[in-house]
Design a protein around this motif. Structure first.
Motif, PDB file in Angstrom:
ATOM      1  N   THR A   1     -14.204  57.514  44.973  1.00 49.73           N
ATOM      2  CA  THR A   1     -13.480  55.623  45.210  1.00 49.73           C
ATOM      3  C   THR A   1     -12.668  55.448  43.925  1.00 49.73           C
ATOM      4  O   THR A   1     -13.112  55.384  42.922  1.00 49.73           O
ATOM      5  N   PRO A   2     -11.731  54.842  44.765  1.00 50.36           N
ATOM      6  CA  PRO A   2     -10.324  54.586  43.401  1.00 50.36           C
ATOM      7  C   PRO A   2     -11.386  53.062  42.705  1.00 50.36           C
ATOM      8  O   PRO A   2     -11.962  52.251  43.379  1.00 50.36           O
ATOM      9  N   SER A   3     -10.632  53.215  41.883  1.00 48.01           N
ATOM     10  CA  SER A   3     -10.379  51.473  40.661  1.00 48.01           C
ATOM     11  C   SER A   3      -9.921  49.791  41.400  1.00 48.01           C
ATOM     12  O   SER A   3     -10.128  48.645  41.691  1.00 48.01           O
ATOM     13  N   ALA A   4      -8.769  50.452  42.500  1.00 47.84           N
ATOM     14  CA  ALA A   4      -8.227  49.315  43.244  1.00 47.84           C
ATOM     15  C   ALA A   4      -7.367  50.653  43.847  1.00 47.84           C
ATOM     16  O   ALA A   4      -7.367  51.746  44.493  1.00 47.84           O
ATOM     17  N   ILE A   5      -6.450  50.161  45.251  1.00 52.98           N
ATOM     18  CA  ILE A   5      -5.848  51.020  46.382  1.00 52.98           C
ATOM     19  C   ILE A   5      -4.457  49.931  46.231  1.00 52.98           C
ATOM     20  O   ILE A   5      -4.435  48.124  46.322  1.00 52.98           O
ATOM     21  N   LEU A   6      -3.739  50.477  46.281  1.00 52.37           N
ATOM     22  CA  LEU A   6      -2.289  50.355  46.192  1.00 52.37           C
ATOM     23  C   LEU A   6      -1.466  50.116  48.058  1.00 52.37           C
ATOM     24  O   LEU A   6      -0.931  51.519  48.067  1.00 52.37           O
ATOM     25  N   GLY A   7      -1.768  49.299  49.030  1.00 49.76           N
ATOM     26  CA  GLY A   7      -1.523  50.035  50.095  1.00 49.76           C
ATOM     27  C   GLY A   7      -0.387  49.395  50.782  1.00 49.76           C
ATOM     28  O   GLY A   7       0.557  48.076  50.863  1.00 49.76           O
ATOM     29  N   ILE A   8       0.670  50.056  50.732  1.00 52.22           N
ATOM     30  CA  ILE A   8       2.017  50.362  51.295  1.00 52.22           C
ATOM     31  C   ILE A   8       2.799  50.331  52.514  1.00 52.22           C
ATOM     32  O   ILE A   8       2.237  51.707  53.138  1.00 52.22           O
ATOM     33  N   HIS A   9       2.923  49.118  52.570  1.00 49.98           N
ATOM     34  CA  HIS A   9       3.561  49.333  54.344  1.00 49.98           C
ATOM     35  C   HIS A   9       5.151  49.837  53.984  1.00 49.98           C
ATOM     36  O   HIS A   9       5.712  49.413  53.154  1.00 49.98           O
ATOM     37  N   LEU A  10       5.831  50.756  55.186  1.00 57.99           N
ATOM     38  CA  LEU A  10       6.835  51.106  55.204  1.00 57.99           C
ATOM     39  C   LEU A  10       7.260  52.158  56.391  1.00 57.99           C
ATOM     40  O   LEU A  10       6.833  51.742  57.189  1.00 57.99           O
TER      41      LEU A  10
END
Length: 687
Positions: free
Chosen positions: A134-143
């Motif tokens: 489990t990460p501390s945060a997720i950077l969800g990137i639209h590409l």
């Protein structure tokens, strides 16, 4: 590559839409910021509205958010978003391995460790299900016209904050109609120059939570916030926020003003991009080339680019990019390599980051996206249908499709507006007009003759060109220099073509004059000029033994020697090798007005007149001196044909000493000034 491109014939197609779009409205927006006196968030107080505030409000509204804070870059947007969420040393931030390196670098900047998950066969945005911890945060990137599944990320890791990176999908929408940029706990945008909404360089952080918005403001304005109550003695419009320790991440007003201009264009551009994507998809239908995109992203026109898979056996993405550029003039992109395998990710070279490199994980799908796809950039979809059809045909042709099945290359015919100013009383006028008519150039040439008299000369009327008559109405200054400069500016302001050229009524152009200039302009030069050949009053070749744009004097003789030493002039030769810059002491450059081909949008930045000193008047400083001064001061790229295609007649207003004997020589007060010995720039006009 199995099907190498054939050499292009003729002029390379280069008229894909320029990005970003910019016009007079753009220039006015930026100038407005200058006139407001409000150049920075911490700058002087002003009654003018802050363009940062105005742009932020519009970005928030178009993203479906309540609050937006503008920053200096997309990287700064990620940094401030993570700080606002309390992410720092000891934390991990997960993201797809297929992304631009600054996404990972921004995580390093807050002291956290970036961890990567693989793309999927269907999407470079990846799937967080492959994460082991489990990460501390997720950077969800639209590409690349594909959307990261924020809902799936939340379901997989409940309670883990998601920073949504909508830089590739500004103001887009999901299949169920939700606004891209409104899906994360915090969302960010890059507003860098290549993005579909740009401030040149910049970024934005978006949230619905007013407390988070206040924390973000403090983070980007050195621990301060804006205040509506400004003391008379306050230096600016900020006050301590008493929230988070910040830094300066605030963009200048110039950038925000550009952003305001670009935001107003978005809806129209998005509709056109959606139409263009449908055209390209239709033109590729039935081939082995396939566009990988979410239907909602393409239909909304809010995408940074569309990834297209290269069929097996055609070649590498780099080979496809080279072939398409050669045959169409469009430069495709490639899908990002996995960050950890790219040449720009070097955390171990910085002491602060050296211990933050995450363990390696298998990335087979991210590698596939990089090795097997090219990207059609968003601005290409703003092109007309014929250009997109030709792009599709070029791609199909690389896959061994018979050349006979490919449509013809769409031809770009730029418009060149030729401006001639005349009183109509010179016997050289007819030859000058004929020289325009004989131009052999792949362009639409439009001639407008500005007649500084009450009647239209017969030679002009016979051409059928556009004519503007002025007459002695008192609207123009009487002093020759000021009058011709005013006429130049009036003429230039009325032009609508791609390029503008000026020809004086006692000079002539060789048939290849405009074509040779256009070839230089096609290489990207906004200003191009030719050389010239000196002729006498009868049209015969002429030579000089002094600098002809000054009266006979020691200064004229000395200047001739200096210019001969650098081969601008040569004894016994009629050729003048005009140069915008002359690499010799005291010599700045000389280019005749009739030698220039100027982009119209460049000419909007320039003027033909300013107040001249008495010394400049005596030195015959003219309007082309003033034009070249500005070109040099603004560091405008200048190209030269190095071909003498302008036939320049001595004996005109700037060289009265070379008039034929029976012609009267005007006195000093009526002679139109032209060339200074200090700046060495020549002019020849009729007024």
């Amino acid at each position: 590559m199995n099907n190498a491109p054939s050499p292009s014939s003729g002029r390379k197609v280069s008229c894909w839409p320029r990005w970003p779009e910019a016009d007079e409205d753009t220039e006015r927006a930026v100038i407005r910021a200058l006139q407001s006196g409000r150049l920075a968030v911490s700058g002087s107080k002003s009654i003018w509205q802050s363009q940062n505030v105005a742009a932020a409000a519009t970005v928030a509204r178009m993203s479906g958010r309540r609050h937006c804070v503008l920053v200096t870059s997309g990287s700064s947007a990620i940094v401030t978003a993570l700080h606002a969420l309390g992410i720092g040393p000891g934390d991990t931030v997960a993201m797809t391995a297929t992304t631009w390196v600054s996404c990972a670098t921004s995580v390093l900047r807050v002291g956290a460790t970036p961890v990567f998950f693989d793309a999927t066969p269907e999407s470079p945005c990846g799937d967080v299900a492959t994460l082991a911890e489990t990460p501390s945060a997720i950077l969800g990137i639209h590409l690349y016209a594909q959307h990261f599944d924020v809902d799936a990320a939340r379901a997989r890791f409940p309670g883990v904050p998601v920073v949504e990176d909508a830089s590739h999908a500004q103001f887009g929408a999901t299949a169920d109609g939700r606004r891209i940029g409104s899906l994360g706990d915090v969302s960010i945008l890059s507003l860098q120059a290549t993005k579909i909404i740009t401030s040149g360089e910049g970024g934005a952080v978006l949230t619905d939570d007013p407390e988070t918005a206040a924390r973000l403001e403090s983070l980007v304005m050195d621990s301060r916030r804006r205040t509506d109550v400004v003391s008379r003695t306050s230096a600016n419009e900020l006050e301590p926020a008493h929230l988070l320790h910040g830094a300066n991440h605030s963009p200048p007003e110039f950038a925000a003003a550009l952003l305001v201009d670009q935001l107003a264009r978005f809806d129209r551009q998005a509709r056109r991009r959606a139409e263009g994507a449908a055209i390209l998809a239709g033109a590729l239908d039935g081939s082995r080339w396939s566009m990988a995109a979410d239907r909602s992203a393409v239909a909304g026109g809010a995408f940074y680019g569309v990834a297209v898979r290269v069929p097996a056996g055609v070649g590498s993405p780099a080979e496809v990019v080279a072939a398409v550029e050669e045959q169409t003039g469009l430069i495709l992109d490639s899908v990002y390599p996995p960050v950890v395998e790219g040449p720009l990710y070097l955390p171990e070279t910085i002491k602060q980051y050296a211990a933050l490199r995450a363990p390696e994980v298998p990335l087979p799908h991210s590698r596939t996206w990089h090795r097997e796809y090219v990207v059609v950039p968003h601005h290409a979809f703003l092109a007309d249908e014929s250009r997109l059809v030709h792009l599709a045909a070029t791609l199909r042709g690389l896959d061994r499709e018979p050349a006979a099945l490919r449509p013809a290359l769409p031809r770009d015919r730029p418009t060149i507006e030729v401006v001639m100013v005349t009183r109509g009383d010179r016997d050289t006028l007819e030859a000058a007009l004929a020289g325009v008519a004989k131009q052999d150039v792949d362009a639409e040439v439009r001639l407008t003759v500005w007649v500084d008299a009450d009647r239209v000369p017969a030679a002009v009327a016979d051409t059928g060109c556009a004519v503007v008559t002025l007459g002695a109405d008192g609207m123009l200054p009487n002093e020759p220099f000021a009058r011709i400069a005013a006429l130049r500016e009036l003429a230039a302001a009325g032009c609508t073509g791609d390029f503008i050229a000026f020809l004086d009524d006692d000079n002539e152009w060789d048939p290849d004059h405009l074509s040779s200039l256009l070839a230089v302009a096609d290489a990207g030069y906004p200003a191009a000029h030719s050389w010239r050949t000196l002729i006498d009053h009868s049209g015969s070749l002429a030579t000089v033994d002094r600098f002809p744009w000054l009266p006979p004097s020691e200064a004229a003789a000395e200047l001739f020697e200096q210019l001969s030493a650098v081969r601008v002039l040569e004894p016994g030769s009629p050729i003048v090798r005009d140069r915008a810059v002359i690499p010799a002491a005291g010599l700045n450059g000389m280019v005749d007005m009739g030698a220039w081909l100027l982009r119209r949008d460049l000419l909007r930045l320039l003027t033909f007149r300013r107040t001249r000193s008495e010394a400049e008047i005596q030195a015959r400083v003219g309007e082309d001196d003033i034009l070249l001064e500005q070109i040099r001061r603004l560091d405008i790229p200048v190209g030269c044909t190095e071909t003498p295609t302008l036939r320049y007649r001595l004996g005109g207003m700037s060289t009265p000493e070379y008039r034929k004997p029976e012609s009267p020589v005007p006195d000093a007060t009526s002679a139109a000034p032209s060339t200074s010995a200090a700046s060495v720039v020549t002019s020849e006009v009729s007024s």
